[in-house]
Scaffold this motif. Sequence first.
Motif, PDB file in Angstrom:
ATOM      1  N   GLY A 137      28.451  -7.691  27.440  1.00 21.11           N
ATOM      2  CA  GLY A 137      27.550  -6.597  27.092  1.00 21.11           C
ATOM      3  C   GLY A 137      27.738  -6.148  25.660  1.00 21.11           C
ATOM      4  N   ALA A 138      26.620  -5.925  24.961  1.00 19.70           N
ATOM      5  CA  ALA A 138      26.677  -5.438  23.579  1.00 19.70           C
ATOM      6  C   ALA A 138      26.868  -3.919  23.567  1.00 19.70           C
ATOM      7  CB  ALA A 138      25.401  -5.827  22.846  1.00 19.70           C
ATOM      8  N   PHE A 139      27.191  -3.380  22.380  1.00 15.97           N
ATOM      9  CA  PHE A 139      27.486  -1.959  22.232  1.00 15.97           C
ATOM     10  C   PHE A 139      26.360  -1.172  21.564  1.00 15.97           C
ATOM     11  CE2 PHE A 139      32.224  -3.279  21.703  1.00 15.97           C
ATOM     12  CZ  PHE A 139      32.320  -3.520  23.061  1.00 15.97           C
ATOM     13  N   SER A 140      25.902  -1.629  20.423  1.00 14.02           N
ATOM     14  CA  SER A 140      25.072  -0.805  19.544  1.00 14.02           C
ATOM     15  C   SER A 140      23.746  -0.417  20.185  1.00 14.02           C
ATOM     16  CB  SER A 140      24.818  -1.536  18.224  1.00 14.02           C
ATOM     17  OG  SER A 140      26.007  -1.608  17.466  1.00 14.02           O
ATOM     18  N   GLY A 141      23.337   0.838  19.910  1.00 15.36           N
ATOM     19  CA  GLY A 141      22.080   1.359  20.435  1.00 15.36           C
ATOM     20  C   GLY A 141      22.177   1.929  21.830  1.00 15.36           C
ATOM     21  N   LYS A 142      23.365   1.908  22.439  1.00 19.22           N
ATOM     22  CA  LYS A 142      23.537   2.381  23.812  1.00 19.22           C
ATOM     23  C   LYS A 142      24.361   3.660  23.839  1.00 19.22           C
ATOM     24  CE  LYS A 142      23.569  -2.306  25.749  1.00 19.22           C
ATOM     25  NZ  LYS A 142      24.380  -3.301  26.473  1.00 19.22           N
ATOM     26  N   ASP A 143      23.879   4.665  24.564  1.00 11.53           N
ATOM     27  CA  ASP A 143      24.678   5.876  24.731  1.00 11.53           C
ATOM     28  C   ASP A 143      25.814   5.595  25.709  1.00 11.53           C
ATOM     29  OD1 ASP A 143      24.162   7.348  27.549  1.00 11.53           O
ATOM     30  OD2 ASP A 143      22.348   6.266  26.956  1.00 11.53           O
ATOM     31  N   ALA A 144      26.729   6.554  25.843  1.00  9.64           N
ATOM     32  CA  ALA A 144      27.969   6.318  26.582  1.00  9.64           C
ATOM     33  C   ALA A 144      27.801   6.227  28.091  1.00  9.64           C
ATOM     34  CB  ALA A 144      28.976   7.410  26.241  1.00  9.64           C
ATOM     35  N   SER A 145      26.628   6.555  28.623  1.00 13.42           N
ATOM     36  CA  SER A 145      26.424   6.358  30.066  1.00 13.42           C
ATOM     37  C   SER A 145      26.349   4.875  30.414  1.00 13.42           C
ATOM     38  CB  SER A 145      25.152   7.079  30.539  1.00 13.42           C
ATOM     39  OG  SER A 145      23.986   6.435  30.055  1.00 13.42           O
ATOM     40  N   LYS A 146      26.153   4.045  29.369  1.00 18.96           N
ATOM     41  CA  LYS A 146      26.168   2.595  29.567  1.00 18.96           C
ATOM     42  C   LYS A 146      27.629   2.122  29.516  1.00 18.96           C
ATOM     43  CE  LYS A 146      21.737   3.217  28.517  1.00 18.96           C
ATOM     44  NZ  LYS A 146      21.176   4.586  28.440  1.00 18.96           N
ATOM     45  N   VAL A 147      28.145   1.672  30.659  1.00 23.93           N
ATOM     46  CA  VAL A 147      29.554   1.294  30.725  1.00 23.93           C
ATOM     47  C   VAL A 147      29.869   0.061  29.892  1.00 23.93           C
ATOM     48  CG1 VAL A 147      30.215   2.418  32.883  1.00 23.93           C
ATOM     49  CG2 VAL A 147      29.044   0.212  32.961  1.00 23.93           C
ATOM     50  N   PRO A 196      32.499   6.693  34.889  1.00 29.40           N
ATOM     51  CA  PRO A 196      31.731   6.889  33.652  1.00 29.40           C
ATOM     52  C   PRO A 196      31.860   8.293  33.076  1.00 29.40           C
ATOM     53  CG  PRO A 196      30.463   5.589  35.197  1.00 29.40           C
ATOM     54  CD  PRO A 196      31.699   6.043  35.942  1.00 29.40           C
ATOM     55  N   ASP A 197      31.736   9.325  33.906  1.00 30.56           N
ATOM     56  CA  ASP A 197      31.877  10.701  33.414  1.00 30.56           C
ATOM     57  C   ASP A 197      33.281  10.982  32.906  1.00 30.56           C
ATOM     58  OD1 ASP A 197      29.271  11.430  33.772  1.00 30.56           O
ATOM     59  OD2 ASP A 197      29.590  12.524  35.645  1.00 30.56           O
ATOM     60  N   GLY A 198      34.284  10.450  33.616  1.00 28.60           N
ATOM     61  CA  GLY A 198      35.668  10.647  33.211  1.00 28.60           C
ATOM     62  C   GLY A 198      35.949  10.037  31.850  1.00 28.60           C
ATOM     63  N   ILE A 199      35.420   8.839  31.610  1.00 23.13           N
ATOM     64  CA  ILE A 199      35.602   8.166  30.317  1.00 23.13           C
ATOM     65  C   ILE A 199      34.912   8.952  29.206  1.00 23.13           C
ATOM     66  CG2 ILE A 199      34.973   6.110  28.987  1.00 23.13           C
ATOM     67  CD1 ILE A 199      35.305   4.509  31.615  1.00 23.13           C
ATOM     68  N   ILE A 200      33.670   9.376  29.462  1.00 25.03           N
ATOM     69  CA  ILE A 200      32.891  10.112  28.451  1.00 25.03           C
ATOM     70  C   ILE A 200      33.611  11.396  28.046  1.00 25.03           C
ATOM     71  CG2 ILE A 200      30.766  11.441  28.098  1.00 25.03           C
ATOM     72  CD1 ILE A 200      29.347   9.264  29.815  1.00 25.03           C
ATOM     73  N   LYS A 201      34.142  12.125  29.014  1.00 28.52           N
ATOM     74  CA  LYS A 201      34.827  13.381  28.716  1.00 28.52           C
ATOM     75  C   LYS A 201      36.143  13.123  27.981  1.00 28.52           C
ATOM     76  CE  LYS A 201      32.753  15.868  32.581  1.00 28.52           C
ATOM     77  NZ  LYS A 201      32.950  16.348  33.975  1.00 28.52           N
ATOM     78  N   TYR A 202      36.908  12.155  28.454  1.00 25.93           N
ATOM     79  CA  TYR A 202      38.225  11.874  27.875  1.00 25.93           C
ATOM     80  C   TYR A 202      38.106  11.414  26.417  1.00 25.93           C
ATOM     81  CZ  TYR A 202      42.775   9.641  27.192  1.00 25.93           C
ATOM     82  OH  TYR A 202      44.002   9.265  26.686  1.00 25.93           O
ATOM     83  N   LEU A 203      37.150  10.533  26.136  1.00 27.70           N
ATOM     84  CA  LEU A 203      36.993   9.997  24.783  1.00 27.70           C
ATOM     85  C   LEU A 203      35.987  10.784  23.933  1.00 27.70           C
ATOM     86  CD1 LEU A 203      36.992   6.131  25.459  1.00 27.70           C
ATOM     87  CD2 LEU A 203      38.882   7.542  24.629  1.00 27.70           C
ATOM     88  N   GLU A 204      35.389  11.821  24.509  1.00 24.54           N
ATOM     89  CA  GLU A 204      34.409  12.662  23.810  1.00 24.54           C
ATOM     90  C   GLU A 204      33.264  11.825  23.244  1.00 24.54           C
ATOM     91  OE1 GLU A 204      37.285  14.550  21.104  1.00 24.54           O
ATOM     92  OE2 GLU A 204      36.974  16.402  22.239  1.00 24.54           O
ATOM     93  N   LEU A 205      32.618  11.092  24.118  1.00 28.46           N
ATOM     94  CA  LEU A 205      31.623  10.109  23.690  1.00 28.46           C
ATOM     95  C   LEU A 205      30.198  10.651  23.602  1.00 28.46           C
ATOM     96  CD1 LEU A 205      32.891   6.941  25.611  1.00 28.46           C
ATOM     97  CD2 LEU A 205      33.325   7.614  23.241  1.00 28.46           C
ATOM     98  N   ARG A 206      30.034  11.950  23.778  1.00 30.03           N
ATOM     99  CA  ARG A 206      28.685  12.519  23.597  1.00 30.03           C
ATOM    100  C   ARG A 206      28.434  12.959  22.153  1.00 30.03           C
ATOM    101  NH1 ARG A 206      26.509  12.464  28.470  1.00 30.03           N
ATOM    102  NH2 ARG A 206      27.708  13.026  30.325  1.00 30.03           N
TER     103      ARG A 206
END
Length: 369
Positions: free
Chosen positions: A256-266, A333-343
């Motif tokens: 899976g690629a990264f760029s252009g995807k928000d953090a809800s995309k694992v 997914p929510d745990g990762i987003i919160k821990y890494l502050e991905l928003r």
Amino acid sequence: MSKYFFTSESVTEGHPDKVCDLISDTILDECLKQDEFSRVAIETFASKNLIVLAGQITANAIINAKEIAKNVLKEIGYDNENTDIDYRTCKIETNITKQSTDIAMGVNIGGAGDQGIMFGYACDETKELMPFAISIAHKLAKKLTEVRKNKEIDYLRPDGKVQVTVEYEDDIPLRIDTILISSQHLENIKLQTIKKDIIEKVIYKVIEKKYIDKNTKIYINPTGRFVIGGPLGDTGLTGRKIIIDTYGGYAKHGGGAFSGKDASKVDRSSAYMLRHIAKNIVANGLAKKCELQVSYAIGIKEPVSIFINTFGTSSIPDEEIIKLIKEKFDLTPDGIIKYLELRKPIYTKTTNYGHFGDKDVSWEKIIKL
């Protein structure tokens, strides 16, 4: 094997694929600046004086995607449609819709936005705990852009590629066997001038002399000419540089690629989290090398599986490290987003020269396990 050779490559921000990655990530960041809960999956395509933007955005945000694309091209330095692309004259087309309600059903309850497998890796070959070959390749590519933009080598154009071959002995980087740099340039510049400047102002400024010996082969623009470049020389597309984005082929990649995807995309967020965990396993002395894999099912919160390989270098059993990971980290997914502050709008600074390693980002921070 006690002795072997391994090669990794990197590219400059002006490479057509990286132009597309940067446009996609800049659109993502603009959405997140206005709405931290934006759902974004944007792809960019670049060809002869043409940029196409397509994908899905669901966000409480007002953005001008066409203007963003033009500004990115301008910042990179693309202003000549006869040799690459011109931000002032290029055509920009858009086909952007909203996120599928079928996908949103699973994401809204905290589940993964897609099924998939992701990997994370770290090793003790460099101070940033990245494989040696990709670390050097990124630094050379970054320096190539730096000397172009600060006019130290004022005849270079934005497109460029770097390749580094490292000789290993007993899994330790011994020397650099081959350096290959191809850099776009203005017409009527002699090859000997390009070679001399890049060797002196890029290669010798980046690589420690102990890794270069009399047998090291250095190739600069081996075809003899690189005037036509950028999207005119080759089409560009978001997500085609996934090996450059990660570990240079030295470790596995889920695809899976990264760029252009928000953090809800694992694809993105989980790969960042696994890099963080692997890096801290090595940094805390639990292993000299660590590769992690997780898998997800769409709409399901917890990973389906977790796998670890420390290649026989761990100081405690791998089963204990897996137990530690499960106790210490929330891999939903929510745990990762919160821990890494991905928003936060942090993604344009990840686009070029690798998403891992020498970066001021949350997943590269060292913690105590």
